[in-house]
Design a protein around this motif. Structure first.
Motif, PDB file in Angstrom:
ATOM      1  N   LYS A 253      32.878  37.199  34.980  1.00 16.26           N
ATOM      2  CA  LYS A 253      34.185  36.912  34.397  1.00 16.26           C
ATOM      3  C   LYS A 253      35.123  36.138  35.329  1.00 16.26           C
ATOM      4  N   PRO A 254      34.784  34.893  35.650  1.00 24.31           N
ATOM      5  CA  PRO A 254      35.697  34.121  36.503  1.00 24.31           C
ATOM      6  C   PRO A 254      36.997  33.803  35.784  1.00 24.31           C
ATOM      7  N   GLY A 255      38.121  34.046  36.458  1.00 24.68           N
ATOM      8  CA  GLY A 255      39.415  33.797  35.834  1.00 24.68           C
ATOM      9  C   GLY A 255      40.288  32.864  36.654  1.00 24.68           C
ATOM     10  N   SER A 256      40.498  33.172  37.933  1.00 27.52           N
ATOM     11  CA  SER A 256      41.345  32.347  38.785  1.00 27.52           C
ATOM     12  C   SER A 256      40.632  31.055  39.168  1.00 27.52           C
ATOM     13  N   SER A 257      41.375  30.145  39.798  1.00 30.36           N
ATOM     14  CA  SER A 257      40.790  28.859  40.204  1.00 30.36           C
ATOM     15  C   SER A 257      39.679  29.062  41.228  1.00 30.36           C
ATOM     16  N   THR A 258      39.873  29.986  42.166  1.00 30.60           N
ATOM     17  CA  THR A 258      38.834  30.222  43.177  1.00 30.60           C
ATOM     18  C   THR A 258      37.623  30.920  42.566  1.00 30.60           C
TER      19      THR A 258
ATOM     20  N   PHE B 106      28.161  39.931  40.113  1.00 29.30           N
ATOM     21  CA  PHE B 106      29.068  40.156  41.232  1.00 29.30           C
ATOM     22  C   PHE B 106      30.454  39.642  40.875  1.00 29.30           C
ATOM     23  N   THR B 107      31.462  40.211  41.508  1.00 26.58           N
ATOM     24  CA  THR B 107      32.852  39.805  41.279  1.00 26.58           C
ATOM     25  C   THR B 107      33.215  38.672  42.231  1.00 26.58           C
ATOM     26  N   PRO B 108      33.683  37.542  41.717  1.00 28.36           N
ATOM     27  CA  PRO B 108      34.036  36.412  42.585  1.00 28.36           C
ATOM     28  C   PRO B 108      35.387  36.635  43.260  1.00 28.36           C
ATOM     29  N   PRO B 109      35.645  35.940  44.357  1.00 29.43           N
ATOM     30  CA  PRO B 109      36.948  36.065  45.024  1.00 29.43           C
ATOM     31  C   PRO B 109      38.048  35.456  44.170  1.00 29.43           C
ATOM     32  N   SER B 110      39.195  36.098  44.155  1.00 36.01           N
ATOM     33  CA  SER B 110      40.310  35.598  43.342  1.00 36.01           C
ATOM     34  C   SER B 110      41.420  34.996  44.190  1.00 36.01           C
ATOM     35  N   THR B 111      41.208  34.910  45.507  1.00 33.25           N
ATOM     36  CA  THR B 111      42.184  34.266  46.386  1.00 33.25           C
ATOM     37  C   THR B 111      41.490  33.175  47.196  1.00 33.25           C
ATOM     38  N   MET B 112      42.251  32.175  47.573  1.00 34.68           N
ATOM     39  CA  MET B 112      41.683  31.075  48.353  1.00 34.68           C
ATOM     40  C   MET B 112      41.235  31.554  49.714  1.00 34.68           C
ATOM     41  N   LYS B 113      41.918  32.504  50.272  1.00 30.54           N
ATOM     42  CA  LYS B 113      41.557  33.045  51.581  1.00 30.54           C
ATOM     43  C   LYS B 113      40.167  33.679  51.539  1.00 30.54           C
TER      44      LYS B 113
END
Length: 298
Positions: A129-134, A207-214
């Motif tokens: 479930k990718p949501g944010s840009s990252t 797996f859950t993708p990162p939701s922050t650029m950091k």
């Protein structure tokens, strides 16, 4: 019948690890071909993860779960080595503590190991479930790597989120503590032993993708540095994916997922900025991506 050891390295994953254990025991397995004989959790957590695990184990005493906890963080390589040394099954199936396998994932990873020539089987990690840009950028990378894996064995075949390995071979391997890309190191060692690596597309693990650029930058830079660390072995084994195949896989993935490709390009432009500012991307004790973890209940 194959006896399966499920190995789970854990670091501050109390919000997700119970879901993983439940998924493991809900897996679809042919009882005449394989069964789970033990789950070994090598935990280096500094939060409430050990307490959560012990509580779960006390409520499910009939499940063969073994928790090995260390107060000091030792790194992923140390955890994998400990699981290898303790395993008693014929096959070790490794899962990152924050993933969620489909019901037939373990069956797919185990069924292909009946050949004496196969030493390791790679899974198919899928972005959840990718949501944010990252997250969309991470989803593109996941799809791109999947396209490369379908072309044959390369340095991108084995992903540490989930894999299976013959126990007798694992016990002959000690992963150096400082290794970052422990999955690629393991792949190289199995090939050096003369055994085959295979990829199971149906062995899906989410797996859950990162939701922050950091967090995104940390994961990408760490992966890049980890591959550079083992580049000599990769060249010697001639498993470098050709630049043409990598490019074509990227073009194909971008054609199917143009929005994800756009965010991947956007986030990639920011990597040079983060490369000198993020700690641990060249260390085996990297900065943990907090946005991929669930929230612990109070």
């Amino acid at each position: 019948m194959l006896r399966l050891t499920i190995g789970i390295p854990s670091y501050n994953e109390g919000a997700r690890i119970i879901s993983l254990i439940s998924s493991v025991y809900e897996s679809t397995l042919n009882a005449d071909e394989a069964r789970i004989t033990e789950v070994i959790i090598c935990d280096h957590s500094s939060d409430s993860t050990p307490r959560i695990l012990r509580s779960y184990m006390s409520q499910h005493r009939y499940l063969p779960i073994r928790l090995v906890h260390h107060d000091e963080r030792g790194g992923a390589a140390s955890a994998w080595n400990e699981i290898f040394s303790l395993a008693t099954g014929d096959i070790i199936v490794l899962f990152d503590a924050d993933v969620l396998p489909l019901k037939d994932c373990i069956s797919e990873l185990a069924s292909c190991m009946d050949s004496n020539k196969v030493g390791l089987c790679a899974s198919n990690p899928i972005c959840l479930k990718p949501g944010s840009s990252t997250a969309r950028a991470a989803s593109f990378i996941s799809s791109w790597l999947e396209a490369i894996r379908k072309l044959g064995v390369s340095q991108y075949t084995v992903m540490g989120r989930s894999l299976s390995i013959r126990t007798d071979l694992a016990k002959r391997i000690i992963i150096p503590k400082e290794t970052i890309a422990i999955d690629l190191y393991l792949q190289c060692r199995i090939l050096e032993m003369g055994y085959h690596i295979i990829y199971r597309e149906k062995a899906r693990v989410y797996f859950t993708p990162p939701s922050t650029m950091k967090d995104f930058a940390s994961q990408v830079l760490r992966s890049r540095n980890g591959h550079r660390q083992i580049s000599t072995q990769v060249r010697r084994l001639r498993i470098n994916a050709s630049p043409w195949s990598v490019l074509m896989a990227a073009v194909k993935t971008a054609y199917c997922n143009p929005t994800d490709a756009f965010f991947m390009l956007l986030c990639s432009c920011l990597l040079p900025f983060y490369s000198s500012r993020l700690p641990g991307t060249k260390s085996y004790k990297w900065m943990i991506a907090t946005s991929t973890k669930g929230k612990l209940a109070d």
